[in-house]
Motif scaffolding. Structure first.
Motif, PDB file in Angstrom:
ATOM      1  N   TRP A   1      -7.444   4.167  -5.685  1.00 10.44           N
ATOM      2  CA  TRP A   1      -6.127   3.394  -5.462  1.00 10.44           C
ATOM      3  C   TRP A   1      -5.094   4.221  -5.739  1.00 10.44           C
ATOM      4  O   TRP A   1      -5.101   5.072  -6.897  1.00 10.44           O
ATOM      5  CB  TRP A   1      -6.214   1.939  -6.175  1.00 10.44           C
ATOM      6  CG  TRP A   1      -5.024   1.142  -6.409  1.00 10.44           C
ATOM      7  CD1 TRP A   1      -4.178   1.322  -7.419  1.00 10.44           C
ATOM      8  CD2 TRP A   1      -4.368   0.467  -5.554  1.00 10.44           C
ATOM      9  NE1 TRP A   1      -3.350   0.190  -7.222  1.00 10.44           N
ATOM     10  CE2 TRP A   1      -3.231  -0.277  -5.825  1.00 10.44           C
ATOM     11  CE3 TRP A   1      -4.818   0.087  -4.012  1.00 10.44           C
ATOM     12  CZ2 TRP A   1      -2.537  -1.090  -5.193  1.00 10.44           C
ATOM     13  CZ3 TRP A   1      -4.024  -0.683  -3.272  1.00 10.44           C
ATOM     14  CH2 TRP A   1      -2.945  -1.072  -4.151  1.00 10.44           C
ATOM     15  N   ALA A   2      -3.953   4.314  -5.496  1.00  8.62           N
ATOM     16  CA  ALA A   2      -2.750   5.213  -5.498  1.00  8.62           C
ATOM     17  C   ALA A   2      -1.617   4.730  -6.308  1.00  8.62           C
ATOM     18  O   ALA A   2      -0.852   5.315  -6.472  1.00  8.62           O
ATOM     19  CB  ALA A   2      -2.260   5.635  -4.195  1.00  8.62           C
ATOM     20  N   ALA A   3      -1.727   3.383  -6.661  1.00 11.09           N
ATOM     21  CA  ALA A   3      -0.369   2.730  -7.215  1.00 11.09           C
ATOM     22  C   ALA A   3      -1.097   2.210  -8.741  1.00 11.09           C
ATOM     23  O   ALA A   3      -2.021   2.413  -9.251  1.00 11.09           O
ATOM     24  CB  ALA A   3       0.284   1.681  -6.460  1.00 11.09           C
TER      25      ALA A   3
ATOM     26  N   LEU B   1       0.937  -1.214   0.163  1.00 14.48           N
ATOM     27  CA  LEU B   1       0.036   0.116  -0.036  1.00 14.48           C
ATOM     28  C   LEU B   1       0.850   1.154   0.132  1.00 14.48           C
ATOM     29  O   LEU B   1       1.810   1.372   0.752  1.00 14.48           O
ATOM     30  CB  LEU B   1      -1.056  -0.032   1.143  1.00 14.48           C
ATOM     31  CG  LEU B   1      -1.964  -1.072   1.277  1.00 14.48           C
ATOM     32  CD1 LEU B   1      -2.904  -0.863   2.496  1.00 14.48           C
ATOM     33  CD2 LEU B   1      -2.883  -1.063   0.047  1.00 14.48           C
ATOM     34  N   GLU B   2       0.691   2.225  -0.736  1.00 15.12           N
ATOM     35  CA  GLU B   2       1.197   3.582  -0.759  1.00 15.12           C
ATOM     36  C   GLU B   2       0.554   4.348   0.221  1.00 15.12           C
ATOM     37  O   GLU B   2      -0.467   3.854   0.889  1.00 15.12           O
ATOM     38  CB  GLU B   2       0.761   4.177  -2.121  1.00 15.12           C
ATOM     39  CG  GLU B   2       1.391   3.425  -3.311  1.00 15.12           C
ATOM     40  CD  GLU B   2       2.856   3.260  -3.348  1.00 15.12           C
ATOM     41  OE1 GLU B   2       3.636   4.556  -2.988  1.00 15.12           O
ATOM     42  OE2 GLU B   2       3.464   2.601  -3.935  1.00 15.12           O
ATOM     43  N   ASP B   3       1.054   5.233   0.681  1.00 14.46           N
ATOM     44  CA  ASP B   3       0.811   6.076   1.927  1.00 14.46           C
ATOM     45  C   ASP B   3      -0.252   6.494   1.782  1.00 14.46           C
ATOM     46  O   ASP B   3      -1.347   6.645   2.757  1.00 14.46           O
ATOM     47  CB  ASP B   3       1.951   7.324   2.149  1.00 14.46           C
ATOM     48  CG  ASP B   3       3.168   6.813   2.633  1.00 14.46           C
ATOM     49  OD1 ASP B   3       3.399   5.570   2.942  1.00 14.46           O
ATOM     50  OD2 ASP B   3       4.259   7.652   2.428  1.00 14.46           O
TER      51      ASP B   3
ATOM     52  N   ASN C   1      -2.910   5.048   0.887  1.00  9.04           N
ATOM     53  CA  ASN C   1      -4.114   4.168   0.897  1.00  9.04           C
ATOM     54  C   ASN C   1      -3.657   3.565   2.474  1.00  9.04           C
ATOM     55  O   ASN C   1      -4.668   2.876   2.824  1.00  9.04           O
ATOM     56  CB  ASN C   1      -4.024   3.004   0.173  1.00  9.04           C
ATOM     57  CG  ASN C   1      -4.517   3.574  -1.182  1.00  9.04           C
ATOM     58  OD1 ASN C   1      -4.007   3.089  -2.180  1.00  9.04           O
ATOM     59  ND2 ASN C   1      -5.595   4.468  -1.179  1.00  9.04           N
TER      60      ASN C   1
ATOM     61  N   TRP D   1      -1.134  -6.500  -3.867  1.00 11.54           N
ATOM     62  CA  TRP D   1      -1.820  -6.526  -2.680  1.00 11.54           C
ATOM     63  C   TRP D   1      -3.116  -7.155  -2.392  1.00 11.54           C
ATOM     64  O   TRP D   1      -3.126  -7.902  -1.187  1.00 11.54           O
ATOM     65  CB  TRP D   1      -2.097  -4.595  -2.618  1.00 11.54           C
ATOM     66  CG  TRP D   1      -3.429  -4.664  -1.485  1.00 11.54           C
ATOM     67  CD1 TRP D   1      -2.959  -4.591  -0.136  1.00 11.54           C
ATOM     68  CD2 TRP D   1      -4.953  -4.245  -1.730  1.00 11.54           C
ATOM     69  NE1 TRP D   1      -4.535  -4.310   0.356  1.00 11.54           N
ATOM     70  CE2 TRP D   1      -5.436  -4.119  -0.484  1.00 11.54           C
ATOM     71  CE3 TRP D   1      -5.456  -4.147  -2.831  1.00 11.54           C
ATOM     72  CZ2 TRP D   1      -6.841  -3.760  -0.366  1.00 11.54           C
ATOM     73  CZ3 TRP D   1      -6.744  -3.802  -2.855  1.00 11.54           C
ATOM     74  CH2 TRP D   1      -7.516  -3.664  -1.690  1.00 11.54           C
TER      75      TRP D   1
ATOM     76  N   GLN E   1       0.722  -3.440  -8.848  1.00 17.48           N
ATOM     77  CA  GLN E   1       0.919  -3.517  -7.301  1.00 17.48           C
ATOM     78  C   GLN E   1      -0.586  -3.744  -6.800  1.00 17.48           C
ATOM     79  O   GLN E   1      -0.518  -4.490  -5.647  1.00 17.48           O
ATOM     80  CB  GLN E   1       1.229  -1.899  -6.690  1.00 17.48           C
ATOM     81  CG  GLN E   1       1.655  -2.137  -5.329  1.00 17.48           C
ATOM     82  CD  GLN E   1       2.549  -0.778  -5.176  1.00 17.48           C
ATOM     83  OE1 GLN E   1       3.247  -0.205  -5.949  1.00 17.48           O
ATOM     84  NE2 GLN E   1       2.219  -0.118  -4.028  1.00 17.48           N
TER      85      GLN E   1
END
Length: 334
Positions: free
Chosen positions: A28-30, A14-16, A18, A38, A34
């Protein structure tokens, strides 16, 4: 314990943006690659079985199929009986035999293996995916635009025309763990019940390889509509599995022969097992939706990077971008 679950803690993917909230009601940040790492890490996996992975017979050594022959095959109607349509609408899925020839499927497998050669697989997940194959590979495009397959999707949904949400190849490598229990309507940002997904394995797929498995009943998802989804652990998947076993819900988890494929409804609860064999399990997947369906008002992070597949479309607007072409129309237009 050295389970797959502990090797691949979900938070690491998880990116920051999320990772610092408990909600899934955010973007969703990526990348989608990815996202798959996850998502697979949310599956409940027991310790792997002892001993070596299962060795399988060699795949048939068939020559590549000529494109003209493939297009003829994929243009022919498949005789889908009314009883099969009724089964799909009651059970939520259907498995169909001998839809595509072994030569066609193994030719597609070789094309996709070449594409996957440059894709990465995260240790502890052992999974690869590539999307939008129709834009980059000729055999893949032929399968996506297949009249044969698109017509089946339209018949199952009872609609006149279907569009593409996305295609992808899903490669579960030797040692890859389970896919969590889920239903696609929880993921796809499509405001319609008229959505189906084709799952087409590109090799004979015994139980030990992790074929797609379906909980019986198109309404079975309702048991879990209020179940809280955790993005940090396997609790969602584990609770679904425990409830299905406790309530003795039938699960179709049988093998797929080469040429056999499945279609499942957007509300069909499904999973896939771990790959305990020495061969990668490749499956080609295409998701179809009724022409005229709209984007939901509020996509969530479990829709992944959906804007990669649905471009220049706002909430509530019809999904009809150049990346969502009509794949089949009963009127004959594509």
């Amino acid at each position: 314990m050295s389970t797959q679950r502990h090797q691949a803690a979900p938070a690491r993917f998880l990116e920051d943006a999320n990772a610092h909230s408990s909600t899934i009601d955010e973007k969703w940040a990526a990348s989608n690659e990815q996202w798959w790492d996850w998502y697979l890490s949310l599956a409940h996996n027991e310790a792997p079985p002892p001993g070596e992975r299962l060795a399988l017979p060699p795949l048939p050594a068939l020559p590549p199929i000529p494109m003209a022959a493939l297009e003829r095959e994929l243009d022919e109607d498949y005789p889908l009986p009314q009883a099969g349509i009724e089964q799909f609408r009651t059970r939520g899925y259907i498995k169909l035999k001998q839809v595509c020839s072994a030569q066609a499927l193994l030719s597609l497998r070789r094309e996709l293996e070449a594409l996957l050669a440059s894709a990465s697989a995260t240790p502890g997940v052992q999974f690869q995916s590539v999307e939008m194959l129709w834009t980059m590979a000729p055999l893949s495009r032929a399968f996506v635009f297949s009249r044969r397959l698109g017509r089946i999707a339209a018949q199952l949904m009872g609609v006149e025309a279907v569009r593409l949400y996305h295609d992808n190849v899903l490669a579960k490598l030797p040692g890859g763990g389970r896919t969590p229990w889920h239903y696609d309507a929880h993921h796809y940002p499509i405001a319609s019940e008229k959505v189906v997904t084709l799952w087409m394995p590109l090799q004979p797929t015994p139980r030990a390889m992790g074929p797609l498995a379906f909980a019986e009943g198109v309404e079975t998802w309702r048991r879990f509509a209020a179940l809280e989804f955790s993005k940090f652990d396997d609790s969602y998947d584990r609770q679904i599995g425990e409830t299905l076993r406790r309530d003795a819900v039938a699960v179709e988890d049988g093998p797929f022969a080469l040429g056999e494929l499945s279609f499942h409804h957007t509300r069909c609860l499904h999973t896939a097992g771990a790959n305990h064999t020495q061969r990668s399990r490749l499956a080609f997947s295409t998701t179809y939706f009724e022409d005229g369906a709209r984007l939901v008002d509020s996509p969530t992070m479990i829709s992944g990077d959906y804007e990669k597949f649905v471009q220049d479309t706002g909430p509530g607007q019809a999904i009809a971008s150049p990346l969502n072409p009509v794949l089949y129309s009963a009127a004959g237009s594509r």
